[in-house]
Design a protein around this motif. Structure first.
Motif, short mmCIF file in Angstrom:
data_model
loop_
_atom_site.label_atom_id
_atom_site.label_comp_id
_atom_site.label_asym_id
_atom_site.label_seq_id
_atom_site.Cartn_x
_atom_site.Cartn_y
_atom_site.Cartn_z
N ASP A 6 2.58 -14.53 5.96
CA ASP A 6 1.52 -14.88 6.88
C ASP A 6 0.46 -13.77 6.85
O ASP A 6 0.78 -12.60 6.70
CB ASP A 6 2.12 -15.00 8.29
CG ASP A 6 1.08 -15.31 9.32
OD1 ASP A 6 0.92 -14.50 10.25
OD2 ASP A 6 0.42 -16.35 9.21
N LEU A 7 -0.80 -14.12 7.01
CA LEU A 7 -1.87 -13.13 6.92
C LEU A 7 -1.73 -12.00 7.93
O LEU A 7 -2.15 -10.89 7.68
CB LEU A 7 -3.23 -13.82 7.12
CG LEU A 7 -3.68 -14.72 5.97
CD1 LEU A 7 -4.97 -15.44 6.34
CD2 LEU A 7 -3.87 -13.93 4.71
N GLY A 8 -1.16 -12.27 9.10
CA GLY A 8 -1.04 -11.23 10.12
C GLY A 8 0.25 -10.44 10.05
O GLY A 8 0.46 -9.55 10.85
N SER A 9 1.12 -10.75 9.12
CA SER A 9 2.44 -10.11 9.10
C SER A 9 2.37 -8.60 8.89
O SER A 9 3.18 -7.87 9.44
CB SER A 9 3.32 -10.75 8.04
OG SER A 9 2.79 -10.55 6.76
N GLN A 10 1.39 -8.12 8.13
CA GLN A 10 1.30 -6.68 7.93
C GLN A 10 0.92 -5.95 9.22
O GLN A 10 1.25 -4.79 9.41
CB GLN A 10 0.33 -6.32 6.79
CG GLN A 10 -1.13 -6.58 7.08
CD GLN A 10 -1.58 -7.96 6.66
OE1 GLN A 10 -0.81 -8.91 6.61
NE2 GLN A 10 -2.85 -8.10 6.35
N TYR A 11 0.27 -6.65 10.13
CA TYR A 11 -0.14 -6.03 11.38
C TYR A 11 0.90 -6.16 12.48
O TYR A 11 0.80 -5.52 13.51
CB TYR A 11 -1.46 -6.64 11.86
CG TYR A 11 -2.57 -6.43 10.86
CD1 TYR A 11 -3.01 -5.15 10.56
CD2 TYR A 11 -3.15 -7.50 10.21
CE1 TYR A 11 -4.01 -4.95 9.63
CE2 TYR A 11 -4.15 -7.31 9.28
CZ TYR A 11 -4.58 -6.03 8.99
OH TYR A 11 -5.55 -5.85 8.07
N SER A 13 4.22 -5.80 11.65
CA SER A 13 5.41 -5.15 11.12
C SER A 13 5.79 -3.93 11.96
O SER A 13 4.95 -3.31 12.62
CB SER A 13 5.19 -4.71 9.67
OG SER A 13 4.28 -3.64 9.61
N GLU A 14 7.06 -3.59 11.93
CA GLU A 14 7.56 -2.41 12.65
C GLU A 14 6.88 -1.14 12.15
O GLU A 14 6.52 -0.27 12.92
CB GLU A 14 9.08 -2.32 12.48
CG GLU A 14 9.71 -1.20 13.26
CD GLU A 14 9.66 -1.41 14.77
OE1 GLU A 14 9.60 -0.39 15.49
OE2 GLU A 14 9.68 -2.56 15.22
N TYR A 19 3.10 3.35 13.12
CA TYR A 19 1.90 4.10 12.72
C TYR A 19 0.89 4.14 13.86
O TYR A 19 0.34 5.19 14.18
CB TYR A 19 1.27 3.47 11.48
CG TYR A 19 -0.04 4.10 11.10
CD1 TYR A 19 -0.08 5.33 10.46
CD2 TYR A 19 -1.25 3.48 11.42
CE1 TYR A 19 -1.29 5.93 10.13
CE2 TYR A 19 -2.46 4.07 11.09
CZ TYR A 19 -2.47 5.29 10.45
OH TYR A 19 -3.67 5.88 10.15
N GLN A 20 0.66 2.98 14.49
CA GLN A 20 -0.29 2.93 15.59
C GLN A 20 0.14 3.84 16.73
O GLN A 20 -0.67 4.57 17.29
CB GLN A 20 -0.43 1.50 16.12
CG GLN A 20 -1.20 0.60 15.21
CD GLN A 20 -1.29 -0.78 15.81
OE1 GLN A 20 -0.29 -1.36 16.21
NE2 GLN A 20 -2.49 -1.30 15.87
#
Length: 53
Positions: A6-11, A13-14, A19-20
């Motif tokens: 899904d396009l949002g899966s990288q955002y 992710s754990e 990182y954030q």
């Protein structure tokens, strides 16, 4: 990037969340089916694209 994801899966992710948090950032997500949360920013970016051309 795996195209089957899904396009949002990288955002979501754990790893990205960690990182954030390490940078003191908080991620904001729109409510499902509510496209108006980003209307102001999308309008702003549209203006930038028109001005660039």
């Amino acid at each position: 990037m795996n195209p089957s994801l899904d396009l949002g899966s990288q955002y979501t992710s754990e790893e990205f969340q960690q990182y954030q948090q390490s940078k003191g950032m908080k991620h904001s997500f729109s409510k499902k089916g509510y496209p108006y949360d980003n209307t102001c920013m999308e309008s702003f970016h549209a203006i930038l694209k028109k001005e660039e051309i």
